[in-house]
Write a protein that holds these residues in place. Structure first.
Motif, PDB file in Angstrom:
ATOM      1  N   VAL A 133       0.826  -1.216   0.000  1.00 52.68           N
ATOM      2  CA  VAL A 133       0.000   0.000   0.000  1.00 52.68           C
ATOM      3  C   VAL A 133       0.856   1.260   0.000  1.00 52.68           C
ATOM      4  CG1 VAL A 133      -1.966  -1.154   1.049  1.00 52.68           C
ATOM      5  CG2 VAL A 133      -0.311  -0.023   2.522  1.00 52.68           C
ATOM      6  N   GLY A 134       2.141   1.082  -0.327  1.00 52.46           N
ATOM      7  CA  GLY A 134       3.005   2.237  -0.520  1.00 52.46           C
ATOM      8  C   GLY A 134       3.746   2.731   0.696  1.00 52.46           C
ATOM      9  N   LEU A 135       3.731   1.969   1.793  1.00 56.29           N
ATOM     10  CA  LEU A 135       4.435   2.398   2.996  1.00 56.29           C
ATOM     11  C   LEU A 135       5.915   2.044   2.923  1.00 56.29           C
ATOM     12  CD1 LEU A 135       1.804   1.379   5.701  1.00 56.29           C
ATOM     13  CD2 LEU A 135       2.445   3.714   5.052  1.00 56.29           C
ATOM     14  N   ASP A 136       6.732   2.877   3.533  1.00 57.06           N
ATOM     15  CA  ASP A 136       8.161   2.615   3.628  1.00 57.06           C
ATOM     16  C   ASP A 136       8.393   1.464   4.594  1.00 57.06           C
ATOM     17  OD1 ASP A 136      11.092   3.411   3.426  1.00 57.06           O
ATOM     18  OD2 ASP A 136      10.723   3.641   5.582  1.00 57.06           O
ATOM     19  N   THR A 137       9.057   0.413   4.119  1.00 53.77           N
ATOM     20  CA  THR A 137       9.230  -0.790   4.931  1.00 53.77           C
ATOM     21  C   THR A 137      10.019  -0.515   6.206  1.00 53.77           C
ATOM     22  OG1 THR A 137       9.138  -2.195   2.963  1.00 53.77           O
ATOM     23  CG2 THR A 137      10.097  -3.149   4.943  1.00 53.77           C
ATOM     24  N   ALA A 138      11.113   0.231   6.091  1.00 60.38           N
ATOM     25  CA  ALA A 138      11.935   0.514   7.272  1.00 60.38           C
ATOM     26  C   ALA A 138      11.149   1.343   8.286  1.00 60.38           C
ATOM     27  CB  ALA A 138      13.208   1.246   6.855  1.00 60.38           C
ATOM     28  N   GLY A 139      10.428   2.329   7.805  1.00 65.12           N
ATOM     29  CA  GLY A 139       9.632   3.155   8.706  1.00 65.12           C
ATOM     30  C   GLY A 139       8.533   2.355   9.378  1.00 65.12           C
ATOM     31  N   TYR A 140       7.925   1.453   8.610  1.00 64.18           N
ATOM     32  CA  TYR A 140       6.860   0.617   9.156  1.00 64.18           C
ATOM     33  C   TYR A 140       7.397  -0.303  10.251  1.00 64.18           C
ATOM     34  CZ  TYR A 140       3.197  -2.925   9.407  1.00 64.18           C
ATOM     35  OH  TYR A 140       2.238  -3.796   9.868  1.00 64.18           O
ATOM     36  N   LEU A 141       8.490  -0.994   9.974  1.00 67.96           N
ATOM     37  CA  LEU A 141       9.062  -1.908  10.967  1.00 67.96           C
ATOM     38  C   LEU A 141       9.517  -1.151  12.207  1.00 67.96           C
ATOM     39  CD1 LEU A 141      11.075  -4.309   8.641  1.00 67.96           C
ATOM     40  CD2 LEU A 141       9.036  -4.869   9.990  1.00 67.96           C
ATOM     41  N   SER A 142      10.028   0.046  12.023  1.00 66.60           N
ATOM     42  CA  SER A 142      10.414   0.870  13.167  1.00 66.60           C
ATOM     43  C   SER A 142       9.201   1.201  14.023  1.00 66.60           C
ATOM     44  CB  SER A 142      11.101   2.151  12.680  1.00 66.60           C
ATOM     45  OG  SER A 142      11.436   2.992  13.771  1.00 66.60           O
ATOM     46  N   ALA A 143       8.078   1.484  13.379  1.00 66.30           N
ATOM     47  CA  ALA A 143       6.849   1.811  14.112  1.00 66.30           C
ATOM     48  C   ALA A 143       6.373   0.633  14.957  1.00 66.30           C
ATOM     49  CB  ALA A 143       5.762   2.249  13.143  1.00 66.30           C
ATOM     50  N   LEU A 144       6.569  -0.593  14.444  1.00 63.86           N
ATOM     51  CA  LEU A 144       6.135  -1.772  15.201  1.00 63.86           C
ATOM     52  C   LEU A 144       6.866  -1.879  16.534  1.00 63.86           C
ATOM     53  CD1 LEU A 144       5.787  -4.623  12.537  1.00 63.86           C
ATOM     54  CD2 LEU A 144       4.091  -2.939  13.285  1.00 63.86           C
ATOM     55  N   ASP A 145       8.085  -1.331  16.600  1.00 65.03           N
ATOM     56  CA  ASP A 145       8.890  -1.405  17.821  1.00 65.03           C
ATOM     57  C   ASP A 145       8.854  -0.112  18.631  1.00 65.03           C
ATOM     58  OD1 ASP A 145       9.760  -3.999  17.164  1.00 65.03           O
ATOM     59  OD2 ASP A 145      11.332  -3.186  15.865  1.00 65.03           O
ATOM     60  N   ASP A 146       8.112   0.866  18.150  1.00 64.45           N
ATOM     61  CA  ASP A 146       8.079   2.191  18.774  1.00 64.45           C
ATOM     62  C   ASP A 146       7.073   2.202  19.922  1.00 64.45           C
ATOM     63  OD1 ASP A 146       7.653   4.908  19.407  1.00 64.45           O
ATOM     64  OD2 ASP A 146       8.195   5.532  17.372  1.00 64.45           O
ATOM     65  N   ASP A 147       7.537   2.548  21.117  1.00 65.04           N
ATOM     66  CA  ASP A 147       6.658   2.582  22.281  1.00 65.04           C
ATOM     67  C   ASP A 147       5.508   3.563  22.107  1.00 65.04           C
ATOM     68  OD1 ASP A 147       8.167   0.688  23.581  1.00 65.04           O
ATOM     69  OD2 ASP A 147       9.307   2.133  24.788  1.00 65.04           O
ATOM     70  N   TYR A 149       3.729   4.068  19.390  1.00 64.17           N
ATOM     71  CA  TYR A 149       2.639   3.374  18.702  1.00 64.17           C
ATOM     72  C   TYR A 149       2.004   2.319  19.605  1.00 64.17           C
ATOM     73  CZ  TYR A 149       3.749   5.749  14.367  1.00 64.17           C
ATOM     74  OH  TYR A 149       3.925   6.710  13.403  1.00 64.17           O
ATOM     75  N   ALA A 150       2.808   1.683  20.433  1.00 62.07           N
ATOM     76  CA  ALA A 150       2.255   0.716  21.384  1.00 62.07           C
ATOM     77  C   ALA A 150       1.297   1.410  22.350  1.00 62.07           C
ATOM     78  CB  ALA A 150       3.383   0.032  22.147  1.00 62.07           C
ATOM     79  N   LEU A 151       1.690   2.601  22.822  1.00 60.35           N
ATOM     80  CA  LEU A 151       0.823   3.360  23.726  1.00 60.35           C
ATOM     81  C   LEU A 151      -0.457   3.785  23.018  1.00 60.35           C
ATOM     82  CD1 LEU A 151       0.204   4.813  26.362  1.00 60.35           C
ATOM     83  CD2 LEU A 151       1.581   6.742  25.530  1.00 60.35           C
ATOM     84  N   ARG A 152      -0.338   4.258  21.796  1.00 61.11           N
ATOM     85  CA  ARG A 152      -1.528   4.674  21.046  1.00 61.11           C
ATOM     86  C   ARG A 152      -2.478   3.500  20.824  1.00 61.11           C
ATOM     87  NH1 ARG A 152       0.627   7.863  15.885  1.00 61.11           N
ATOM     88  NH2 ARG A 152      -1.577   7.609  15.288  1.00 61.11           N
ATOM     89  N   HIS A 153      -1.912   2.321  20.617  1.00 60.32           N
ATOM     90  CA  HIS A 153      -2.766   1.146  20.449  1.00 60.32           C
ATOM     91  C   HIS A 153      -3.487   0.812  21.749  1.00 60.32           C
ATOM     92  CE1 HIS A 153      -4.368  -2.638  19.248  1.00 60.32           C
ATOM     93  NE2 HIS A 153      -3.557  -3.344  20.020  1.00 60.32           N
ATOM     94  N   ARG A 154      -2.791   0.922  22.877  1.00 58.07           N
ATOM     95  CA  ARG A 154      -3.451   0.669  24.159  1.00 58.07           C
ATOM     96  C   ARG A 154      -4.577   1.668  24.395  1.00 58.07           C
ATOM     97  NH1 ARG A 154       1.902  -0.356  25.855  1.00 58.07           N
ATOM     98  NH2 ARG A 154       2.097   1.695  26.854  1.00 58.07           N
ATOM     99  N   VAL A 155      -4.355   2.906  24.025  1.00 57.19           N
ATOM    100  CA  VAL A 155      -5.398   3.927  24.160  1.00 57.19           C
ATOM    101  C   VAL A 155      -6.601   3.578  23.278  1.00 57.19           C
ATOM    102  CG1 VAL A 155      -5.971   6.348  23.702  1.00 57.19           C
ATOM    103  CG2 VAL A 155      -3.816   5.768  24.830  1.00 57.19           C
ATOM    104  N   ALA A 156      -6.330   3.077  22.071  1.00 55.71           N
ATOM    105  CA  ALA A 156      -7.415   2.678  21.176  1.00 55.71           C
ATOM    106  C   ALA A 156      -8.228   1.534  21.766  1.00 55.71           C
ATOM    107  CB  ALA A 156      -6.843   2.274  19.816  1.00 55.71           C
ATOM    108  N   LEU A 157      -7.544   0.580  22.395  1.00 53.61           N
ATOM    109  CA  LEU A 157      -8.264  -0.527  23.035  1.00 53.61           C
ATOM    110  C   LEU A 157      -9.085  -0.039  24.221  1.00 53.61           C
ATOM    111  CD1 LEU A 157      -5.585  -3.379  22.969  1.00 53.61           C
ATOM    112  CD2 LEU A 157      -7.485  -2.991  21.384  1.00 53.61           C
TER     113      LEU A 157
END
Length: 200
Positions: A133-147, A149-157
């Motif tokens: 879908v056109g996302l930068d692979t390195a940026g995406y993988l970095s986001a998976l390990d970024d606290d 984004y983890a916090l934002r996901h917990r807020v979403a839950l």
């Protein structure tokens, strides 16, 4: 701009059917935006389901396949066992949203699991889907390990809990809340009713 809010999980087959029906209902309507919200059915460390055990084949035979055929949505019970956790995919969805491709990402992950039997719990698989879908692979993988984004996901839950979400999909259009799969007609009527009330 009208918004359709959808709470779903990437391992919920009924959510894919709902997605397809929403896409059909809003085809040609430029005034509608679909906003996806996270709701993990089985968050870690809760065990996830296994397709070789009786429950999944039974529910697919009794409910999923008949509904999918009725609405002409191609899908197959994925073979990945145990089924993947979806927290990483949801963290990735937040990165996708930041890059303006949230809806395309959501659709890509959902179809990859149910139509291509791909393991959406695997980082490399997710990175490939993000690239689709056109996302930068390195940026995406970095986001998976970024606290962050983890916090934002917990807020979403937490927001899912606050909204009282107990069924996925749950679809909210204006004041209308639909729990479960909504037909195209139901979605169109809800959008039209919301438009009428807004104008009034």
């Amino acid at each position: 701009m009208q918004k359709i809010h959808v709470w779903s999980d990437y391992v919920c087959p009924f959510c894919l059917i709902a997605d397809e029906l929403i896409e059909r209902a809003i085809s040609g309507r430029s005034d509608v935006e679909v906003v996806h919200h996270a709701h993990e059915l089985r968050p870690y460390p809760m065990p996830t389901l296994r397709p070789e055990e009786p429950y999944l084949p039974d529910i697919w035979a009794r409910a999923v396949y008949p509904m999918a055929r009725r609405h002409q949505v191609p899908m197959t019970l994925p073979s990945i066992s145990p089924q993947p956790y979806t927290a990483a995919a949801f963290r990735g969805s937040l990165y996708a949203a930041d890059q303006g491709v949230a809806h395309a990402y959501h659709r890509r992950v959902m179809t990859a699991f149910f139509q291509e039997d791909r393991d959406i719990g695997n980082r490399e698989t997710l990175a490939d889907l993000a690239a689709d879908v056109g996302l930068d692979t390195a940026g995406y993988l970095s986001a998976l390990d970024d606290d962050t984004y983890a916090l934002r996901h917990r807020v979403a839950l937490e927001e899912s809990v606050h909204q009282g979400i107990q069924v996925v999909p749950t679809i909210v259009i204006g004041s209308r809340r639909i729990e479960g799969v909504a037909t195209e007609d139901m979605i169109v009527r809800a959008l039209d009713d919301h438009t009428t009330r807004s104008v009034a």
